[in-house]
Enzyme design. Structure first.
Site, PDB file in Angstrom:
ATOM      1  N   ARG A  60      11.420  20.585  23.893  1.00 28.47           N
ATOM      2  CA  ARG A  60      12.009  21.884  24.258  1.00 28.47           C
ATOM      3  C   ARG A  60      13.140  22.229  23.296  1.00 28.47           C
ATOM      4  NH1 ARG A  60      15.824  21.722  27.669  1.00 28.47           N
ATOM      5  NH2 ARG A  60      14.809  20.338  29.159  1.00 28.47           N
ATOM      6  N   TYR A 112       8.576  50.173  23.693  1.00 28.25           N
ATOM      7  CA  TYR A 112       7.520  49.509  24.472  1.00 28.25           C
ATOM      8  C   TYR A 112       7.884  49.526  25.958  1.00 28.25           C
ATOM      9  CZ  TYR A 112       4.708  45.767  26.438  1.00 28.25           C
ATOM     10  OH  TYR A 112       3.874  45.034  27.240  1.00 28.25           O
ATOM     11  N   ASP A 184      13.697  45.782  16.962  1.00 37.69           N
ATOM     12  CA  ASP A 184      12.378  45.231  17.240  1.00 37.69           C
ATOM     13  C   ASP A 184      11.497  45.616  16.050  1.00 37.69           C
ATOM     14  OD1 ASP A 184       9.732  44.827  18.056  1.00 37.69           O
ATOM     15  OD2 ASP A 184      10.227  45.142  20.176  1.00 37.69           O
TER      16      ASP A 184
END
Ligand code: P1T
Length: 397
Positions: A60, A112, A184
């Protein structure tokens, strides 16, 4: 584990984009000589003594396959730090965690639907105010700037209207007012546009799209230069744990190798499709950043290498149907363009944003036109794509 200087010391910074896409962070495997980065599934890594390891402890916190992807995409974005996540929205969620309660987010008024949903339905109830703003009018934004703003969140080109935003101008304004700018870069990709070089503070990606490029992996990415912000993203990537899995990292790495050549074909095919749409009587408006009257065309021409593989258009009322009904007819009748959500892969897709990707924005300032159709133009033969759209449009008559 996302520091490019730690992981790709053998990648010269002056290599060209295409060379970095193939090699950055991907030296042949030291143990075997494997040319392709191995998929390291091991969840844990042996230590010689407590704290004495080869750079990895637990998957992780850091994983060799993920580290290769993080170094590679960071290099493409001209970033010192890169972090790979389980999805684009997981990446976005981690970026939002750099804020403090009460900090306002300014979100561009076209984005989005899932980003709108994350900010308005998950973060706002936690005490993070937000406003939808027109980022194409910098003077109006400056005149009406909410004082509690700490983050400007923008897409350019936007999803689905493909409006282009002047990243440099927004970064200058935001920095003067004490806010950071998140771009983005999913639609443009680092091949066409590198927001960090234009003053943006953080780049996010849905790696599900052009970076992966083959509609077979969901992923997200964050790239940035600021060391303090990177420390916070690194901390939440590990502490909250929304990491990209090793196999997914391998798929994105594999996709990125061909990003440059794919983008060239996406852009060329998009132009062929735009030419057809501009001449078709059923089409009302064609949205493509290269068109001189397109909102933000000047910004796009200034900051992008080319205009991208996404094309949107609206239908007219007519043939006994409303414009929306015509849009729904067209998306039903293409054969090569598959009716499906998502974008950015080798195969062409068509969709109706109002009822599909942007349904969650209905009734909000981010609502999209009902007669809108969005195309993700793939890398098939341009002539076949044009013929397919022509037959679907001609059927309206
Ligand atoms: O789907 P995911 O990988 O979580 O990424 C979300 C996302 C973030 N940013 C942009 C600009 C996006 O377009 C997306 C996902 N978009 C679609 C699925 C779509 O069809 O528009």
């Amino acid at each position: 584990m996302g520091d490019i200087e730690e992981q790709s010391s053998h990648t010269p910074g002056d290599w060209g984009f295409e060379t970095r896409a193939v090699h950055a962070g991907q030296d042949p495997d030291a143990a075997s000589g494997a040319v392709v980065t191995p998929i390291t599934l091991s969840t844990t890594f042996a230590q010689d003594g407590v704290g004495n390891h080869k750079g990895f402890e637990y998957s992780r916190s850091g994983n060799p396959t993920r580290a290769a992807l993080e170094a590679c995409v960071a290099s493409l974005e001209q970033a010192r730090h890169g972090f790979a996540f389980a999805s684009g929205l997981a990446a976005e969620d981690n970026v939002l965690r750099v804020l403090h309660q009460g900090d306002r987010i300014l979100l561009g008024n076209d984005a989005y639907g899932g980003t709108f949903r994350l900010i308005s339905k998950v973060w706002e109830p936690l005490g993070f105010p937000w406003s939808a703003v027109d980022l194409t009018d910098v003077d109006a934004l400056a005149a009406d700037w909410p004082a509690d703003t700490k983050m400007v969140w923008l897409e350019t080109p936007t999803n689905p209207l493909l409006t282009c935003i002047d990243i440099e101008a927004i970064a200058e304004l935001a920095h003067a007012r004490g806010a950071i700018v998140v771009v983005d870069n999913t639609f443009a990709t680092p091949y066409l546009q590198q927001p960090l070089t234009l003053g943006a503070d953080i780049v996010v990606h849905s790696a599900t799209k052009y970076l992966g490029g083959h509609s077979d992996v969901v992923g997200g990415f964050v790239a940035l230069n600021d060391d303090t912000l990177a420390d916070r993203i690194r901390f939440t990537q590990n502490a909250a744990g929304a990491i990209a899995a090793p196999f997914d990292c391998y798929l994105v790495l594999r996709g990125v190798k061909t990003l440059a050549v794919r983008m060239e074909r996406h852009c060329a095919n998009a132009r062929a499709v735009v030419d057809l749409l501009l001449g078709h009587p059923a089409v009302d408006r064609v949205l493509y950043p290269q068109l001189p009257d397109h909102p933000g065309h000047r910004a796009a021409a200034k900051q992008m290498r080319d205009f991208g593989g996404m094309v949107s258009f609206t239908l007219r009322d007519g043939y006994g149907r409303s414009a929306e009904a015509n849009a729904l007819e067209v998306v039903r009748h293409t054969e090569i363009f598959t009716l499906a959500e998502s974008l950015g892969a080798v195969e062409s897709l068509i969709e109706h944003p109002g009822q599909m990707t942007h349904a969650s924005a209905a009734g909000s300032p981010l609502q999209v036109p009902a007669a809108l159709v969005r195309l993700s133009v793939g890398i098939e033969s341009a002539a076949d794509l044009v013929a397919d759209l022509a037959q679907a449009l001609d059927r309206l008559r």
